[in-house]
Design an enzyme around this catalytic site. Sequence first.
Site, PDB file in Angstrom:
ATOM      1  N   HIS A  11       0.925  -1.146   0.001  1.00  0.00           N
ATOM      2  CA  HIS A  11      -0.102   0.126  -0.002  1.00  0.00           C
ATOM      3  C   HIS A  11       1.042   1.365   0.063  1.00  0.00           C
ATOM      4  O   HIS A  11       1.624   1.651   0.835  1.00  0.00           O
ATOM      5  CB  HIS A  11      -0.758   0.079   1.186  1.00  0.00           C
ATOM      6  CG  HIS A  11      -2.032   1.001   1.237  1.00  0.00           C
ATOM      7  ND1 HIS A  11      -2.255   1.847   2.319  1.00  0.00           N
ATOM      8  CD2 HIS A  11      -2.861   1.496   0.462  1.00  0.00           C
ATOM      9  CE1 HIS A  11      -3.185   2.679   2.228  1.00  0.00           C
ATOM     10  NE2 HIS A  11      -3.500   2.361   0.824  1.00  0.00           N
ATOM     11  N   GLU A  38       0.947  -0.236  -4.871  1.00  0.00           N
ATOM     12  CA  GLU A  38      -0.132   0.805  -5.017  1.00  0.00           C
ATOM     13  C   GLU A  38       0.277   2.352  -4.574  1.00  0.00           C
ATOM     14  O   GLU A  38       1.252   2.301  -3.825  1.00  0.00           O
ATOM     15  CB  GLU A  38      -1.289   0.307  -4.173  1.00  0.00           C
ATOM     16  CG  GLU A  38      -2.494   1.068  -4.313  1.00  0.00           C
ATOM     17  CD  GLU A  38      -2.690   2.369  -3.255  1.00  0.00           C
ATOM     18  OE1 GLU A  38      -3.849   3.243  -3.409  1.00  0.00           O
ATOM     19  OE2 GLU A  38      -1.881   2.414  -2.552  1.00  0.00           O
ATOM     20  N   ASP A  40      -0.726   6.588  -5.307  1.00  0.00           N
ATOM     21  CA  ASP A  40      -2.177   7.519  -5.689  1.00  0.00           C
ATOM     22  C   ASP A  40      -1.386   8.655  -6.562  1.00  0.00           C
ATOM     23  O   ASP A  40      -0.445   9.188  -6.041  1.00  0.00           O
ATOM     24  CB  ASP A  40      -2.547   8.260  -4.489  1.00  0.00           C
ATOM     25  CG  ASP A  40      -3.139   7.239  -3.519  1.00  0.00           C
ATOM     26  OD1 ASP A  40      -4.304   6.742  -3.649  1.00  0.00           O
ATOM     27  OD2 ASP A  40      -2.388   7.168  -2.430  1.00  0.00           O
ATOM     28  N   HIS A  53      -1.861  11.326  -1.787  1.00  0.00           N
ATOM     29  CA  HIS A  53      -3.177  10.896  -1.423  1.00  0.00           C
ATOM     30  C   HIS A  53      -4.099  11.942  -1.457  1.00  0.00           C
ATOM     31  O   HIS A  53      -5.281  11.753  -1.978  1.00  0.00           O
ATOM     32  CB  HIS A  53      -3.095   9.955  -0.282  1.00  0.00           C
ATOM     33  CG  HIS A  53      -4.434   9.538  -0.070  1.00  0.00           C
ATOM     34  ND1 HIS A  53      -5.341  10.101   1.002  1.00  0.00           N
ATOM     35  CD2 HIS A  53      -5.179   8.290  -0.496  1.00  0.00           C
ATOM     36  CE1 HIS A  53      -6.550   9.348   1.042  1.00  0.00           C
ATOM     37  NE2 HIS A  53      -6.330   8.194   0.243  1.00  0.00           N
ATOM     38  N   GLU A 112      -3.985   4.436  -8.300  1.00  0.00           N
ATOM     39  CA  GLU A 112      -5.090   4.762  -8.068  1.00  0.00           C
ATOM     40  C   GLU A 112      -5.117   6.272  -8.682  1.00  0.00           C
ATOM     41  O   GLU A 112      -4.411   7.045  -8.052  1.00  0.00           O
ATOM     42  CB  GLU A 112      -5.422   4.856  -6.617  1.00  0.00           C
ATOM     43  CG  GLU A 112      -6.829   5.364  -6.261  1.00  0.00           C
ATOM     44  CD  GLU A 112      -7.293   5.447  -4.648  1.00  0.00           C
ATOM     45  OE1 GLU A 112      -8.108   5.980  -4.556  1.00  0.00           O
ATOM     46  OE2 GLU A 112      -6.373   4.850  -3.838  1.00  0.00           O
TER      47      GLU A 112
END
Length: 248
Positions: A11, A38, A40, A53, A112
């Site tokens: 993450h 992952e 952002d 994020h 993301e």
Amino acid sequence: MSYPYPKLIAHRGGGNQAPENTLAAFQLGLQKGYKMFECDAKLSADEQLFLLHDDTLDRTTSGQGSAKIEWQTLNQLDAGSWFSNEFQQEPIPLLEKIVPFILENNAFLNVEIKPNPNQDYKTGMQCAKFLQQFVDPNSEHCPFLLSSFSEDALKGAYDADTTIPRALLLEEWRESAWETVSALECSGFVLNYKIASKELVEKCHRIQRFVMVYTANDEQDVAALFENGVDSVITDNMKLASLYSAKE
């Protein structure tokens, strides 16, 4: 259904052991045994794709206020000191700085799409177009995955007409999700791990859609999720990669 991704995904690069969405986090995640990450991504005011994020800078950088500012200013911020002195002066990275790390290490990256307000469609389209230039047309699997809670962002990625796979992020289940993944030709779902029941996972698999889940950190929870049939787990727990590697 051909599923190329590893079972565990780090993450925001390095989970709970490094400042999120920084190159240092990715380097730590790799050291811990992770092969998929992952992060952002959003657009600066001058349309540079960078990793962050929040819509504001306050929580994870030395800046304050809106993240929708010029890259020249963002590039001067400290994105590591909030986590610990060890990461002092760690910069906010551009997405273009992360991609070579992924490719050089034969890893995968779930980006993301995390747009600043009112930039959903544009951010989705630009993420897809940017990543496409790094895709090897002769490779069996694409190293990138685009995901978002925002249907407009996914629509932008879809309209970019690239080969980058897409996934719908959901915190809570909604029946309209079936229509969404069909209309936007999403390859799968990224679900809040708390809603990933065995029944729901089976329904997703029946229509040839994979199921990733976020963000499960407890070893027992992760084991139960794999029992339910989920394909991958996004986690902050950097110990899990070595644990599951030892089991195999």
